[in-house]
Design an enzyme around this catalytic site. Structure first.
Site, PDB file in Angstrom:
ATOM      1  N   HIS A   1       0.847  -1.204   0.000  1.00 37.21           N
ATOM      2  CA  HIS A   1       0.000   0.000   0.000  1.00 37.21           C
ATOM      3  C   HIS A   1       0.882   1.253   0.000  1.00 37.21           C
ATOM      4  O   HIS A   1       0.687   2.156  -0.823  1.00 37.21           O
ATOM      5  CB  HIS A   1      -0.927  -0.014   1.214  1.00 37.21           C
ATOM      6  CG  HIS A   1      -1.692   1.258   1.425  1.00 37.21           C
ATOM      7  ND1 HIS A   1      -3.042   1.368   1.180  1.00 37.21           N
ATOM      8  CD2 HIS A   1      -1.283   2.484   1.847  1.00 37.21           C
ATOM      9  CE1 HIS A   1      -3.429   2.620   1.430  1.00 37.21           C
ATOM     10  NE2 HIS A   1      -2.380   3.306   1.852  1.00 37.21           N
ATOM     11  N   GLU A   2       1.850   1.291   0.894  1.00 41.75           N
ATOM     12  CA  GLU A   2       2.712   2.473   0.973  1.00 41.75           C
ATOM     13  C   GLU A   2       3.579   2.585  -0.286  1.00 41.75           C
ATOM     14  O   GLU A   2       3.792   3.678  -0.811  1.00 41.75           O
ATOM     15  CB  GLU A   2       3.581   2.434   2.228  1.00 41.75           C
ATOM     16  CG  GLU A   2       2.805   2.331   3.539  1.00 41.75           C
ATOM     17  CD  GLU A   2       1.764   3.421   3.747  1.00 41.75           C
ATOM     18  OE1 GLU A   2       1.819   4.444   3.045  1.00 41.75           O
ATOM     19  OE2 GLU A   2       0.883   3.249   4.597  1.00 41.75           O
TER      20      GLU A   2
ATOM     21  N   HIS B   1       1.643   4.290  -3.023  1.00 43.56           N
ATOM     22  CA  HIS B   1       1.646   5.760  -3.054  1.00 43.56           C
ATOM     23  C   HIS B   1       2.860   6.269  -3.832  1.00 43.56           C
ATOM     24  O   HIS B   1       2.758   7.161  -4.674  1.00 43.56           O
ATOM     25  CB  HIS B   1       1.691   6.331  -1.633  1.00 43.56           C
ATOM     26  CG  HIS B   1       0.396   6.197  -0.882  1.00 43.56           C
ATOM     27  ND1 HIS B   1      -0.821   6.551  -1.415  1.00 43.56           N
ATOM     28  CD2 HIS B   1       0.136   5.777   0.386  1.00 43.56           C
ATOM     29  CE1 HIS B   1      -1.774   6.344  -0.506  1.00 43.56           C
ATOM     30  NE2 HIS B   1      -1.216   5.867   0.593  1.00 43.56           N
TER      31      HIS B   1
ATOM     32  N   GLU C   1      -5.954   6.834  -1.634  1.00 47.62           N
ATOM     33  CA  GLU C   1      -5.894   5.701  -0.704  1.00 47.62           C
ATOM     34  C   GLU C   1      -6.506   4.447  -1.326  1.00 47.62           C
ATOM     35  O   GLU C   1      -6.008   3.336  -1.140  1.00 47.62           O
ATOM     36  CB  GLU C   1      -6.604   6.045   0.615  1.00 47.62           C
ATOM     37  CG  GLU C   1      -5.939   7.156   1.399  1.00 47.62           C
ATOM     38  CD  GLU C   1      -4.489   6.861   1.771  1.00 47.62           C
ATOM     39  OE1 GLU C   1      -4.125   5.678   1.897  1.00 47.62           O
ATOM     40  OE2 GLU C   1      -3.722   7.822   1.924  1.00 47.62           O
TER      41      GLU C   1
HETATM   42 ZN   LIG Z   1      -2.140   5.324   2.313  1.00 51.03          ZN
END
Ligand SMILES: [Zn+2]
Length: 411
Positions: free
Chosen positions: A265-266, A269, A303
């Site tokens: 997830h990170e 980004h 997100e």
């Molecule tokens: Zn995030």
């Protein structure tokens, strides 16, 4: 989950295509053979001083233990192969020489195997293999040493590293067997290994992470420390009003890496920022965001995209927290009570996962969305879906419309 430079820098509350390493052993062997042939050619019989080449190899497989949040809240300790991680062979070329770097390479992309070889006029002495928490020049895990992520001087670029026991006079072929990453740094290799799963699906022919680069690649840096005081975010480099250091690093702490979804997830980004050639949609308020409710349309989009990246890379439809708690983002029995619409990151993630899915309308993968993001910076899911998809030939009707509607998004 948050972007550090947003109003909240609170930590996550819950939540190489077939890389060069595959043939490391074969290539090393081929190189050794070629070198031998070259020496033979360059040394005419008349010279009378033919030099015999000596090849010494330390072979083995690199593994690491980790607590597997993807397996549930019990987080069983499992062992995995460390794929595509950097190694170097060190030793003395002669008994009286210095200890120096003799060769380097990557562990195998399939099974973590390595064959660390050196060819010289004499067999090397005092030889060991040094491993690093990085994969070629494409990604690295830093934070070893004294600086703590989030603390003073947290921009610590030191990779984790350890060595095998020194072999004073190793046989030409020495099998080290299974080499396990020391427990204190095993999360660094879990991160390194897990990032393969995103890299392999990056959707470009470039060896770099995105089509914007082809030879010199921007590396993804992850800062992690077991005793880190802050983590679970991507540190946006130049966010409007940003007062942070702006490293563009992913920052993780402690047992954050128990969850592969959290790692990815990170990383997602960072990847979005790279896909946009270092641009970022205006996201001003993501504070208190969570899977099931929205803070803003832009927050739901960035997100939601990062959640979808994690699921897509891992080939599932879930989000798994570092505690081992998880949601299947497509399971309406579970997520039916969530907020509705495109402010809700769980809804955006589910829609993207279905659009990119094996039976989805986008061709069974996310490659066309990757190409879209190379060209357009969507400010939210609505702009992505209604404006930018048509510009790149992606459907907004039929199955695509059914998918977003099923995930409570209606335009
Ligand atoms: Zn995030």
């Amino acid at each position: 989950m948050p972007i550090r430079s947003q109003t909240s820098s609170a930590p996550e509350t819950g939540p190489m295509g077939s890389p060069a390493g595959t043939s490391t052993r074969r290539r090393t062997l081929a190189a050794a053979l070629a070198l031998g042939a070259g020496l033979a050619l360059a040394t005419p019989f008349t010279a009378g001083t033919a030099v015999a080449a000596s090849t010494t190899c330390l072979n083995g497989a690199l593994t690491y233990d980790h607590n597997d949040a993807e397996a549930g809240t019990r987080k069983p300790l499992v062992t995995e192969r460390s794929r595509n991680s950097n190694w170097e062979l060190w030793g003395r070329k002669a008994a009286a020489g210095q200890v120096e770097r003799l060769s380097g390479g990557l562990t195998s992309a399939t099974d973590g195997g390595f064959s660390a070889c050196y060819t010289g006029t004499t067999a090397p002495r005092d030889v060991h293999v040094r491993f690093f928490s990085s994969a070629g020049d494409l990604w690295r895990v830093v934070g070893a040493g004294t600086a703590k992520p989030g603390g003073p001087n947290w921009k610590n670029e030191t990779q984790y590293t350890f060595t095998t026991a020194t072999q004073s006079t190793p046989a030409a072929t020495t099998n080290l067997g299974t080499v396990k990453v020391p427990r204190s740094m095993q999360q660094a290799w879990k991160i390194t290994d897990t990032l393969n799963q995103l890299y392999w699906k990056r959707g470009t022919a470039s060896r770099c992470w995105t089509a914007h680069q082809t030879s010199t690649c921007d590396p993804l840096t992850v800062a992690w420390r077991q005793d880190g005081s802050s983590g679970g975010f991507w540190d946006h480099p130049s966010f409007p009003g940003d007062t942070s250091d702006g490293t563009d690093w992913v920052v993780l702490k402690a047992d954050d890496p128990d969850s592969k979804h959290l790692i990815l997830h990170e990383a997602g980004h960072w990847l979005q920022w790279q896909l946009h050639n270092k641009q970022w949609p205006p996201v001003y308020d993501c504070s208190g965001h969570s899977l099931d409710k929205g803070a803003s349309a832009a927050c739901g989009w960035t997100e939601g995209f990062a959640n979808a990246v994690a699921a897509y890379a891992l080939g599932d439809t879930r989000y798994v927290f570092s505690t081992g708690d998880s949601y299947d983002l497509l399971d309406q029995r579970v997520v039916g009570s969530w907020g509705k619409g495109d402010w809700v990151e769980g809804r955006v993630a589910a829609a993207l996962i279905e659009l990119w899915g094996p039976n989805g309308p986008d061709g069974g993968n996310w490659n066309r969305t990757v190409a879209l993001m190379n060209r357009y910076v969507s400010s939210d899911f609505k702009q992505y879906f209604t404006q930018h998809r048509p510009l790149t030939g992606l459907s907004t009707t039929g199955a695509a419309k059914t998918i977003i509607n099923r995930n409570t998004i209606v335009y």
